[in-house]
Scaffold this active site. Structure first.
Site, PDB file in Angstrom:
ATOM      1  N   ASP A   1       0.828  -1.140  -0.234  1.00  0.00           N
ATOM      2  CA  ASP A   1       0.007   0.081  -0.193  1.00  0.00           C
ATOM      3  C   ASP A   1       0.802   1.201  -0.168  1.00  0.00           C
ATOM      4  OD1 ASP A   1      -2.193   1.473   0.065  1.00  0.00           O
ATOM      5  OD2 ASP A   1      -2.815   1.002   2.066  1.00  0.00           O
TER       6      ASP A   1
ATOM      7  N   ASP B   1      -3.860   7.256  -3.964  1.00  0.00           N
ATOM      8  CA  ASP B   1      -5.201   7.753  -4.309  1.00  0.00           C
ATOM      9  C   ASP B   1      -5.774   8.442  -3.220  1.00  0.00           C
ATOM     10  OD1 ASP B   1      -5.217   5.326  -3.008  1.00  0.00           O
ATOM     11  OD2 ASP B   1      -7.246   4.990  -3.671  1.00  0.00           O
TER      12      ASP B   1
ATOM     13  N   CYS C   1     -10.378 -25.669  14.715  1.00  0.00           N
ATOM     14  CA  CYS C   1      -9.177 -25.238  14.535  1.00  0.00           C
ATOM     15  C   CYS C   1      -8.398 -25.907  15.500  1.00  0.00           C
ATOM     16  CB  CYS C   1      -8.870 -23.818  14.404  1.00  0.00           C
ATOM     17  SG  CYS C   1      -8.622 -22.773  15.501  1.00  0.00           S
TER      18      CYS C   1
ATOM     19  N   ALA D   1     -12.049   2.897  -0.046  1.00  0.00           N
ATOM     20  CA  ALA D   1     -12.976   3.727   1.022  1.00  0.00           C
ATOM     21  C   ALA D   1     -14.271   2.999   1.269  1.00  0.00           C
ATOM     22  CB  ALA D   1     -12.929   5.080   0.415  1.00  0.00           C
TER      23      ALA D   1
ATOM     24  N   CYS E   1     -15.624 -24.010  16.852  1.00  0.00           N
ATOM     25  CA  CYS E   1     -14.625 -24.065  16.053  1.00  0.00           C
ATOM     26  C   CYS E   1     -13.717 -25.220  16.015  1.00  0.00           C
ATOM     27  CB  CYS E   1     -13.888 -22.619  15.807  1.00  0.00           C
ATOM     28  SG  CYS E   1     -12.181 -22.776  14.730  1.00  0.00           S
TER      29      CYS E   1
ATOM     30  N   CYS F   1      -8.826 -23.874  18.999  1.00  0.00           N
ATOM     31  CA  CYS F   1     -10.036 -23.941  19.784  1.00  0.00           C
ATOM     32  C   CYS F   1     -10.181 -25.514  20.110  1.00  0.00           C
ATOM     33  CB  CYS F   1     -11.157 -23.855  18.802  1.00  0.00           C
ATOM     34  SG  CYS F   1     -11.020 -21.816  18.334  1.00  0.00           S
TER      35      CYS F   1
END
Ligand SMILES: [Zn+2]
Length: 490
Positions: free
Chosen positions: A92, A127, A280, A195, A278, A283
């Site tokens: 960025d 921008d 994963c 934005a 969850c 978890c």
């Protein structure tokens, strides 16, 4: 020259491949770019790559440019070495800092040159991120500045680095569409929709859908579309269905720092959780109480890892849905997570005609899972294509039941699609699974199909045999159609 290829569509959603020449990699899309803060790495980029399968990440060149500690190492060693990441790195430019602090101290040329010199694979000009709801004059003036900078980016010597062309225009659909058309005409490589974070922070998903749809009208099917700052997995399916290919997430780390836990249905706070919903590793191995008792830094990293697991898991879910043609069923399911997401889904369906243009003609089985299903592109397409069929005869039966020899021709009828030639009954989408207890909206959509067919054949006399349609649906059937209920005694 194109760096982006679409392999499959579902609605406006795309499975694609983005070739990033400078990194020598091809990135599968849709995907998420984890935001890596060069100063604070909650999860190391090498871990993002090895454990989470990250093919691409995003970091901020403006922070590196302004850092006494990191600017020279970035220039000397290059970004990939500095961050220890071998995939594609997007940077960025400081536009976010510009929107937060009102000014920055680099020009588009300077920051693009710096991005090229530190080895960025995808660079970004400066921008002007115009927030939602500003005066039209402000939006237009800032758009003109953005466009002028995009043109300077085209002229800059950026080598093999891909360069983005951000699309602004605040919440004015016509400005977004025009900005998108202008961005496309630059010939630059990746199209971030800028934005939109304020819309997501305020749960304005309907406005977000309108903004994305407007940008897509201007961009057409060229190039990958990046929904800048979109990092919550709850909205990936919806944004993908509208045609977004890239997301980026600082949320995984920022939320974790505040003990916030991402799910595909929304956000939970660790303090309110007794169970983790969850599978994963984090978890599975810990309870919320255990995590809450840990030191802040450890807890933050574990929560960030969970957040990444759920984020990448949802990206895979979206890809599989596009592959199998069930993306809109997924959007429908995700829309039940929050009323504002349902608004977003309904706004998306306002653009069904636009989504229909790229939607696959044939998929698996259409599942009618809510009243919103009646507004899907497949229903619209069926109604539009009724003009492709000839009718041979004066007396035609349209029926949800069996055929009858007293008529010259018998057509099937199926909510929410309406009438169809019987030999099409085994083709998509008429093989749809629809609940036996179909709702009023499905009947109304079918009635609209009947009305369209009747209008196309003014000289034919129609009889409609329906299965207990709602009165509001029967009102939509033209008066000259004879009506019978399937189960009424003759
Ligand atoms: Zn988890």
């Amino acid at each position: 020259m194109t760096n982006f290829e679409v392999r499959a569509y579902d609605a406006a959603g795309r499975l694609g491949e983005l070739t990033v020449p400078r990194a020598g990699v091809t990135v599968e899309t849709p995907t998420i770019l984890p935001v890596v803060n060069p100063h604070v790495q909650t999860v190391e980029p090498s871990t993002l790559e090895s454990e989470f399968g990250a093919e691409i990440l995003i970091t901020n060149s403006y922070i590196l440019h302004g850092s006494d500690d990191l600017r020279d190492p970035a220039l000397d060693r290059g970004l990939h070495d500095l961050l220890d990441f071998s995939g594609a790195i997007m940077t960025d430019s400081g536009s976010f800092q510009l929107s937060e602090y009102g000014e920055i101290d680099v020009t588009t040329e300077e920051i693009l040159r710096f991005q090229r010199d530190i080895g960025s694979d995808i660079g970004t000009p400066v921008d002007i991120p115009t927030p939602p709801d500003v005066d039209r004059e402000q939006a237009e003036a800032e758009l003109a500045t953005t466009q002028e900078r995009l043109e300077r980016a085209v002229d800059a010597d950026t080598g093999e680095m891909l360069v983005t062309a951000p699309v602004q225009g605040s919440t004015y659909p016509d400005l977004r569409e025009r900005a998108a058309r202008d961005a496309k005409s630059t010939g630059l490589d990746v199209f971030p929709l800028g934005a939109v974070v304020p819309l997501m922070n305020e749960y304005r998903y309907a406005d977000l859908a309108d903004v994305v749809a407007a940008c897509k009208r201007g961009l057409g099917e060229s190039g990958p579309v990046h929904l800048f700052g979109a990092g919550h997995p709850m909205m990936f399916a919806m944004a993908a269905a509208l045609g977004c290919d890239l997301f980026d997430s600082a949320a995984y780390a920022l939320y974790a720092r505040d003990d916030r836990y991402l799910t595909v249905r929304g956000t939970e706070h660790l303090d309110d959780m007794e169970y983790f919903p969850c599978q994963c590793p984090i978890c599975t191995d810990h309870t919320p109480a255990e995590l809450a008792g840990m030191a802040e830094k450890v807890r933050g990293e574990l929560l960030a890892r969970h957040n990444l697991h759920v984020t990448y898991g949802e990206i895979r879910t979206v890809r599989q849905a596009i592959r199998s043609g069930t993306l809109l069923e997924l959007v429908d399911a995700r829309a039940r997570g929050h009323p504002t997401m349902l608004d977003g889904y309904r706004a998306l369906l306002d653009h069904a005609e636009q989504l229909e243009r790229t939607d696959r003609v044939s998929k698996g089985t259409f599942f009618y899972t809510s009243a919103e299903s009646a507004r899907r592109p497949e229903v619209l397409r069926h109604h539009e294509r009724l003009d492709r069929f000839d009718i041979d005869g004066d007396e035609v039966l349209l029926t949800e039941g069996g055929s009858n020899d007293r008529y010259d021709e018998t057509w099937g009828v199926r909510p929410p699609f309406g009438p169809y030639p019987r030999d099409l009954g085994d083709t998509y989408p008429l093989t749809a699974e629809v609940p036996d207890r179909a709702d009023r909206v499905a009947h109304e959509a079918a009635a609209d199909g009947v009305a369209r067919l009747v209008e196309l054949h003014p000289d034919v006399s129609f009889t409609l045999v329906h299965d207990d349609w709602a009165a509001t649906a029967l009102e939509r059937v033209p008066e000259r159609v004879r009506l019978r209920d399937l189960h009424a005694r003759e």
